[in-house]
Design an enzyme around this catalytic site. Sequence first.
Site, PDB file in Angstrom:
ATOM      1  N   THR A 121       5.844 -25.700  55.709  1.00  0.00           N
ATOM      2  CA  THR A 121       5.706 -23.428  55.904  1.00  0.00           C
ATOM      3  C   THR A 121       5.603 -23.037  57.009  1.00  0.00           C
ATOM      4  OG1 THR A 121       4.444 -23.907  53.625  1.00  0.00           O
ATOM      5  CG2 THR A 121       4.496 -21.484  54.548  1.00  0.00           C
ATOM      6  N   ASN A 206       2.430 -17.296  48.147  1.00  0.00           N
ATOM      7  CA  ASN A 206       0.679 -18.116  48.558  1.00  0.00           C
ATOM      8  C   ASN A 206       0.295 -16.533  48.158  1.00  0.00           C
ATOM      9  OD1 ASN A 206       1.517 -20.267  48.108  1.00  0.00           O
ATOM     10  ND2 ASN A 206       1.414 -20.927  50.378  1.00  0.00           N
ATOM     11  N   GLY A 255      -9.189 -22.624  47.556  1.00  0.00           N
ATOM     12  CA  GLY A 255      -9.242 -23.156  49.142  1.00  0.00           C
ATOM     13  C   GLY A 255      -8.013 -24.686  49.517  1.00  0.00           C
ATOM     14  N   CYS A 258      -3.433 -25.094  51.629  1.00  0.00           N
ATOM     15  CA  CYS A 258      -1.842 -24.246  51.727  1.00  0.00           C
ATOM     16  C   CYS A 258      -3.001 -22.542  51.666  1.00  0.00           C
ATOM     17  CB  CYS A 258      -1.186 -24.488  50.913  1.00  0.00           C
ATOM     18  SG  CYS A 258      -0.028 -25.113  51.582  1.00  0.00           S
TER      19      CYS A 258
HETATM   20  P1  NAD Z   1       0.379 -33.460  55.759  1.00  0.00           P
HETATM   21  O1  NAD Z   1      -1.008 -33.085  57.149  1.00  0.00           O
HETATM   22  O2  NAD Z   1      -0.362 -34.233  54.981  1.00  0.00           O
HETATM   23  O3  NAD Z   1       1.417 -34.155  56.457  1.00  0.00           O
HETATM   24  C1  NAD Z   1       2.004 -33.969  57.997  1.00  0.00           C
HETATM   25  C2  NAD Z   1       2.367 -36.030  58.566  1.00  0.00           C
HETATM   26  O4  NAD Z   1       3.759 -35.109  59.811  1.00  0.00           O
HETATM   27  C3  NAD Z   1       1.409 -36.042  59.174  1.00  0.00           C
HETATM   28  O5  NAD Z   1       1.234 -37.467  57.774  1.00  0.00           O
HETATM   29  C4  NAD Z   1       1.602 -36.201  60.201  1.00  0.00           C
HETATM   30  O6  NAD Z   1       0.926 -37.199  60.691  1.00  0.00           O
HETATM   31  C5  NAD Z   1       2.626 -36.073  60.485  1.00  0.00           C
HETATM   32  N1  NAD Z   1       3.797 -35.882  61.723  1.00  0.00           N
HETATM   33  C6  NAD Z   1       2.821 -34.698  62.626  1.00  0.00           C
HETATM   34  N2  NAD Z   1       3.396 -34.508  63.850  1.00  0.00           N
HETATM   35  C7  NAD Z   1       4.863 -35.873  63.406  1.00  0.00           C
HETATM   36  C8  NAD Z   1       6.125 -35.805  64.673  1.00  0.00           C
HETATM   37  N3  NAD Z   1       5.668 -35.243  65.473  1.00  0.00           N
HETATM   38  N4  NAD Z   1       6.757 -36.900  63.669  1.00  0.00           N
HETATM   39  C9  NAD Z   1       6.598 -37.228  62.775  1.00  0.00           C
HETATM   40  N5  NAD Z   1       5.535 -36.850  61.773  1.00  0.00           N
HETATM   41  C10 NAD Z   1       4.780 -35.986  62.195  1.00  0.00           C
HETATM   42  O7  NAD Z   1       0.886 -31.955  55.538  1.00  0.00           O
HETATM   43  P2  NAD Z   1       1.581 -31.770  53.813  1.00  0.00           P
HETATM   44  O8  NAD Z   1       0.115 -31.472  53.344  1.00  0.00           O
HETATM   45  O9  NAD Z   1       2.438 -32.415  53.518  1.00  0.00           O
HETATM   46  O10 NAD Z   1       2.218 -29.935  54.485  1.00  0.00           O
HETATM   47  C11 NAD Z   1       3.001 -30.189  55.473  1.00  0.00           C
HETATM   48  C12 NAD Z   1       4.217 -28.699  55.373  1.00  0.00           C
HETATM   49  O11 NAD Z   1       4.032 -28.565  53.528  1.00  0.00           O
HETATM   50  C13 NAD Z   1       2.749 -27.658  55.914  1.00  0.00           C
HETATM   51  O12 NAD Z   1       3.362 -27.199  56.371  1.00  0.00           O
HETATM   52  C14 NAD Z   1       2.093 -27.458  54.468  1.00  0.00           C
HETATM   53  O13 NAD Z   1       2.377 -25.960  54.563  1.00  0.00           O
HETATM   54  C15 NAD Z   1       3.539 -27.197  53.649  1.00  0.00           C
HETATM   55  N6  NAD Z   1       3.695 -27.343  52.135  1.00  0.00           N
HETATM   56  C16 NAD Z   1       2.266 -28.057  52.235  1.00  0.00           C
HETATM   57  C17 NAD Z   1       2.289 -28.048  50.740  1.00  0.00           C
HETATM   58  C18 NAD Z   1       0.763 -29.188  49.604  1.00  0.00           C
HETATM   59  O14 NAD Z   1       0.436 -28.818  48.249  1.00  0.00           O
HETATM   60  N7  NAD Z   1       0.206 -30.429  50.639  1.00  0.00           N
HETATM   61  C19 NAD Z   1       2.356 -27.554  49.518  1.00  0.00           C
HETATM   62  C20 NAD Z   1       4.051 -26.453  50.268  1.00  0.00           C
HETATM   63  C21 NAD Z   1       4.578 -26.477  51.438  1.00  0.00           C
END
Ligand code: NAD
Length: 428
Positions: A121, A206, A255, A258
């Site tokens: 996002t 959101n 919470g 997101c």
């Molecule tokens: P997360 O923190 O669970 O995972 C992110 C991963 O990226 C981590 O494992 C981290 O080690 C890795 N990472 C960071 N920098 C890196 C790089 N340069 N190269 C390779 N890996 C790298 O995050 P998430 O919850 O999966 O969210 C990811 C994105 O998706 C965010 O922008 C979030 O807002 C969005 N999103 C999340 C959800 C949710 O429910 N978690 C839902 C929709 C959108």
Amino acid sequence: MKITVIGTGYVGLVTAAIFAHFNNQVGGIDIDQDKIKNLQAGQVPFYEPGLAELVKQGLKKGKLYFTNSYKRAVAKSQIIFICVGTPAKENGDYQMKYVYSAVKSAVKGLKKYAVVCIKSTVPPTTKEKIEEIIKKNTQADCDLASCPEFLKEGSAVEDSLHPHRVVIGTESKKAEELLLKLHQPIKAPRVLTDIKSAQTIKYAANAFLATKISFINSIARICDAIGADIQAVSQGLGLDPRIGHQFLKAGAGYGGSCFPKDTWALIAFAKRLGYDFKFLKEVDNINRQQIDYLIARIVQLVGPVKGKTITVLGLAFKPNTDDIRESRSLSLIKKLKQKGAEIRTYDPQAMRNARKVLTDIDYTDDAYQALKGGSALVLMTEWPEFRKIDFKKAGQLMKKKAVIDGRNFLDKEKLRKLGFEYKGVGRR
Ligand code: NAD
């Protein structure tokens, strides 16, 4: 198709597993070495129903692999999904460093045409910067696209297999066709648009859902003041199809990883554009105030909390996940601690994560141990097992039979019959 998923967190790992399930060749990359080692052995590092099975299947069929090497994964990929985190900074502003770094590393390894598709996002105002990074770091033909993710933790696999919509944002016909082909097995309406509109859809979605929660929490305040019942009010409201039932549950507020950070990011980038998004600021304020409201309700039942043991059931920001990011429960615990309360707590999945950030509270092995000696029970996550608590037994263990139900989840009639004082949020 050959695809790479960068970032194997909640979004990236589900994305990788789903597309491998649809018989694509998928490489998952992460900078976290331990995570990759565990994933190579089929171990999913967080709790998400159905995901471990899907990952194991993908590995077994040879459709899914995990690596730390961008070179290995990216070179032959047709689509590279960027799924790294975009956490909020201390001041609530958005943080893009992981996305910029992932895009840079990804495109450096490109040998031929590929689509770089942002699933993280990200504010639409960052598009030009991402394009600049791509231009600077590769000579290969490359298009930018955005497919925002709408999955919910706790039902992420199901949500990804059966989403409400697939949003594809790109200015390139070729990229759009590739992304449409990849998503072919997923039956859902398509929204085909430009990158900025796609990313705006995600923030608007959101912000709207967060608004519904703060709205119903405000109505719950009115209900508490006049003795009305928020659950009847929500039911009556939700039956109007223009409004709908979802996200009209009053309680401790929202919470997770997101809603809080995405509302803050929208407020921050709107400000940079010269727009003071006062409306959304108030949504956020109402959400923060819910914790003070719950504490006031605890005090109403048990008096000042200083020196008292308060049992908090639930640490995850919602059930079916071990994620504690921006968990309302943690905010409540920190405030109760500041007021001098002792905390005993239990959560079926999230204690391992909570222990890393909250060290000065008692973690117990089950709900009954947490209830021992408690002057009040505060329920913060609606795990189904908390409904099955034997409250007769609980009442014998507790110092005072007081329940503050932060999720309007427990059977209040039953509790009152057993001699408990019960307070929900907007619930008579
Ligand atoms: P997360 O923190 O669970 O995972 C992110 C991963 O990226 C981590 O494992 C981290 O080690 C890795 N990472 C960071 N920098 C890196 C790089 N340069 N190269 C390779 N890996 C790298 O995050 P998430 O919850 O999966 O969210 C990811 C994105 O998706 C965010 O922008 C979030 O807002 C969005 N999103 C999340 C959800 C949710 O429910 N978690 C839902 C929709 C959108």
